[in-house]
Scaffold this active site. Structure first.
Site, PDB file in Angstrom:
ATOM      1  N   CYS A  91      67.885  31.610  44.831  1.00  0.00           N
ATOM      2  CA  CYS A  91      66.375  31.407  44.985  1.00  0.00           C
ATOM      3  C   CYS A  91      66.238  30.565  43.670  1.00  0.00           C
ATOM      4  O   CYS A  91      65.357  28.930  43.380  1.00  0.00           O
ATOM      5  CB  CYS A  91      64.756  32.254  44.574  1.00  0.00           C
ATOM      6  SG  CYS A  91      65.157  33.340  46.259  1.00  0.00           S
TER       7      CYS A  91
ATOM      8  N   ASP B  44      72.686  28.249   6.045  1.00  0.00           N
ATOM      9  CA  ASP B  44      73.816  28.768   7.061  1.00  0.00           C
ATOM     10  C   ASP B  44      73.716  27.755   8.849  1.00  0.00           C
ATOM     11  O   ASP B  44      73.992  28.281   9.520  1.00  0.00           O
ATOM     12  CB  ASP B  44      73.410  29.990   6.623  1.00  0.00           C
ATOM     13  CG  ASP B  44      73.555  31.142   5.874  1.00  0.00           C
ATOM     14  OD1 ASP B  44      75.008  30.068   5.177  1.00  0.00           O
ATOM     15  OD2 ASP B  44      73.237  31.140   5.131  1.00  0.00           O
TER      16      ASP B  44
ATOM     17  N   ASP C 243      77.374  35.459   5.322  1.00  0.00           N
ATOM     18  CA  ASP C 243      76.657  35.019   3.611  1.00  0.00           C
ATOM     19  C   ASP C 243      76.551  36.688   3.228  1.00  0.00           C
ATOM     20  O   ASP C 243      76.194  37.595   3.115  1.00  0.00           O
ATOM     21  CB  ASP C 243      75.732  34.621   4.322  1.00  0.00           C
ATOM     22  CG  ASP C 243      74.865  33.667   3.481  1.00  0.00           C
ATOM     23  OD1 ASP C 243      75.242  33.267   2.730  1.00  0.00           O
ATOM     24  OD2 ASP C 243      73.309  33.894   3.011  1.00  0.00           O
TER      25      ASP C 243
ATOM     26  N   CYS D 289      66.359  35.911  43.889  1.00  0.00           N
ATOM     27  CA  CYS D 289      67.792  36.152  43.574  1.00  0.00           C
ATOM     28  C   CYS D 289      68.008  35.473  42.874  1.00  0.00           C
ATOM     29  O   CYS D 289      67.327  33.586  43.130  1.00  0.00           O
ATOM     30  CB  CYS D 289      68.492  36.440  45.039  1.00  0.00           C
ATOM     31  SG  CYS D 289      68.171  35.408  46.102  1.00  0.00           S
TER      32      CYS D 289
END
Length: 728
Positions: A43, A629, A447, A40
């Site tokens: 933990c 980019d 782009d 969980c």
């Protein structure tokens, strides 16, 4: 709920040395460990904080589904042994992460839970028979007989609880030894209190025992934990299956010509490997001998076989379909393409989103809050009822019913399922919080070259060229790798190439053939006035004759229009930002119906536009593929790159589209929005459960048995709600 087995990890000869699995990258040590027992958010917080307490550790990220802990630290690889020891001391045994290892600790944990579940079920069935006899006997059963029944129940239940409760008891004891608490502490306390009160009632009190409640509590808790483990394993099946595709062994060719089988992790760049038909490529490599075909669908998304011949680059995970191949390794296994894809898939389950941080904070507040609430219930009922029996029972119910397992699973379960669903659809997720950011986008920046278009120029209307001009240009073009030259060669087909061709960078190609001077290249280089239109161009001049113009266009991707229209239908404002000339950019924008576009932009200008949109309150998605980019991809709120993109762009993006299908960005958006809805639903389920269950327990309206059923049911309900994402 914390560690399933708190025992210190074995350090004997059978334990793999973690130092052998350390990778050195950019001066830092990297190690992936398989951690057992984490169940969980509590933990995760305990493990990661325990590792980060060491000042050398720069990163510690635990994948809840696979149990994979990614550690990065400054220093020597020898520190790995100390990290494994530290994990064992805080209650989480760890070993080097080996996906191909048949020895799966999670399966062992499942078998251990099944054995505990069987013992608890056996004890519960028998104790219920005895309890029914006592309940139905009423006044007709003598006190001596009732006492005997209770003693027999004790003989059955106490050993069963001692065995079946180990997953909770060991976990609780391991953290208490280090002066910490976790979610298993109040669970263990509730079980022990129920048993202790029953023993007191059997031998000293009035004979009102709760052996059946204690063992049934364990039975339902174990059912919930086992189902949760199985559901999370199912949700992470894609990542585990991908990791398992990495070849475990490789056939290395020694200098004396002999072939030796070695673990794939021992292969180093430069090693020569032999691939028989049916073998998977263990590491990225280059073919140096042999011909055949490869299944490259993992890399390209295409089902058509890839031609295998000397000089061809192959990647880990590819399958050799036929023929014997000899390859030269270009990377070790941990730096191969498949390993990187696996890390990208799993990264989608590791990052901390705002929702995850909220759930973690709530889980950390749980233990002190629930202990205070249980103590207040105990004192309050003792004051009201005047006797300890009712007060203890109600306090036990509070301890059980307030476990925030559902809250801890609310976000990780959704992220795991969403990442697996996207992987199946051909989308790799690089960070869990990317799902959250993607779900909120309202503006998309795209782009042009290589994103909306294929990035490969094609010759336009070759049939309109003067006779023989295409073949003359092709004779020159076949000697060059320039994109426009390759377009000419493709249009002309197979044929001879000119000899003694001289290429001028940024200019063009020229040679003398049959007494004629042939020149093919840019208008500027040839002294010709360029024509401004949406097409790229090149010119052919033969001797001093009239120049012949060749026009080129970059063809739209087949799914570009579908993608733009899909984004528009999903309420997104769309802009086209490109570094290309205004003519081609405007033509593409007009064809796709994009009203806002800009051309000849530098990377910093794209970033400036993104920042301006963000300043307006917009949430921006950037879709790009080029090196230029990458800064814009990093600046946007969320980002998408294609598998064919430059490596730096893929590294900067949150999502990578396999198979180069641009329309998969719509899938990423849809699943991200669905994931956000599931997270909010899970929070609502967890909050609603606590708002109803806690007051009932405090008011004494819930027995420990009902509390156990409700707590386990809420965790299962949250996970099942997350798994709705897996449905197509």
């Amino acid at each position: 709920m914390a560690a399933l087995d708190a025992a210190t990890p074995d350090t004997g000869a059978g334990q793999a040395d973690p130092q052998a699995f350390v990778r050195r990258i950019d001066g830092r040590s990297h190690l992936d460990l398989l951690v057992r027992g984490a169940t969980c958010a509590g933990c995760i917080a305990r493990i990661e904080s325990g590792m980060l307490a060491d000042e050398r550790v720069e990163q510690a990220r635990l994948n809840l589904s696979t149990g994979r802990l990614a550690l990065v630290w400054r220093g020597e690889p020898s520190a790995a042994r100390g990290f494994v020891t530290t994990l064992g001391e805080i209650g989480y045994p760890a070993t080097p992460y080996e996906p191909e290892n048949e020895h799966d600790p999670q399966k062992e944990d499942e078998r251990r839970l099944l054995r505990a579940l069987a013992v608890a079920g056996f004890a519960m069935a028998n104790v219920m028979l005895l309890s029914i006899s006592v309940w139905s006997g009423g006044l007709e059963m003598s006190a001596a007989m009732q006492s005997l029944m209770h003693r027999i129940s004790a003989l059955i239940v106490l050993p069963a609880v001692a065995y079946a409760g180990q997953p909770f008891f060991r976990s609780a004891w391991s953290v208490l030894r280090h002066r910490h608490v976790n979610m298993d502490v109040p669970i263990s306390l509730a079980v022990l209190l129920a048993c202790g009160l029953s023993i007191y009632e059997t031998f000293i009190g009035h004979g009102e025992t709760y052996y059946d409640a204690a063992v049934m509590l364990l039975f339902f808790l174990l059912i919930g934990r086992f189902l949760d483990m199985r559901l999370r394993a199912r949700a992470s099946q894609a990542a585990r299956g991908l990791a398992a595709m990495q070849a475990a062994t490789a056939n290395r060719l020694r200098s004396d010509g002999a072939i030796e089988a070695v673990p794939a992790r021992e292969v180093r760049a430069g090693d020569h490997l032999v691939l028989a038909a049916g073998d998977r490529v263990p590491v990225d490599a280059v073919i140096i001998e042999g011909e055949g075909a490869l299944d490259g669908s993992l890399v390209s998304g295409e089902t058509a076989p890839v031609e295998a011949r000397p000089g061809v680059q192959v990647f880990s995970g590819m399958l050799n379909l036929d023929g014997k191949l000899v390859v030269r390794a270009s990377a070790d296994r941990d730096n191969s393409l498949l390993a990187e894809i696996t890390r990208m898939v799993e990264a989608g389950e590791q990052s901390r989103s705002r929702f995850v941080r909220l759930a973690d904070q709530a889980a950390r507040l749980y233990v002190p809050l629930v202990h205070s609430l249980a103590l207040a219930t105990l004192v309050g009922w003792f004051v009201l009822a005047g006797e300890p029996h009712t007060a203890v029972i109600n306090a036990i119910a509070v301890l059980i019913i307030t476990c925030p397992c559902a809250l801890g699973l609310a976000v990780p379960a959704v992220q795991v399922v969403a990442s697996g669903r996207l992987f199946k659809a051909g989308v790799l997720v690089k960070s869990g919080d990317a799902l959250e950011r993607m779900a909120k986008i309202d503006t998309v920046i795209v782009d042009k070259t290589g994103t909306l278009t294929e990035g490969r120029p094609r010759l336009v209307e070759p049939e309109t060229l003067p006779e023989g001009m295409l073949e003359l240009a092709a004779r020159l073009a076949r000697t060059s790798r320039h994109p426009l030259s390759r377009a000419i060669a493709d249009a002309a087909g197979m044929g001879p190439a000119a000899k003694d061709v001289r290429e001028t960078p940024g200019g063009g190609l020229e040679c003398v053939e049959d007494g004629r001077r042939l020149r093919f290249g840019a208008a500027r280089w040839l002294g010709i006035d360029a024509i401004s239109d949406p097409h790229s161009e090149a010119w052919l001049v033969v001797d001093e004759g009239d120049p012949v113009r060749f026009r080129f266009a970059d063809r739209l991707r087949s799914d570009a229009a579908e993608t733009i229209e899909g984004l528009r239908q999903r309420g997104c404002h769309i802009e086209l930002l490109s570094g290309d000339r205004p003519g081609p950019v405007g033509a593409i924008a007009a064809e796709l119906g994009i009203g806002h576009w800009s051309a000849e932009l530098k990377p910093q200008e794209k970033i400036a536009r993104i920042e301006a949109l963000k300043a307006e309150g917009r949430t921006v998605l950037m879709i790009g593929d080029g090196i230029n980019d990458a800064p814009a991809l990093a600046a946007a709120n969320a980002s998408v790159s294609l598998a064919s993109a430059a490596e730096i762009s893929q590294a900067a993006a949150d999502f990578v589209l396999q198979g180069n299908r641009l329309a998969n960005s719509l899938v990423a958006l849809d699943i991200s929005r669905s994931a956000r809805r599931r997270v909010l639903e899970n929070f609502a389920l967890a909050a609603g459960y606590n708002m109803i269950a806690i007051p009932l327990a405090v008011l004494g309206m819930v027995t420990p048995l009902i509390a156990a059923i409700a707590m386990s049911g809420s965790s299962i309900l949250v996970t099942l709600n997350a798994l709705r994402l897996a449905r197509r």
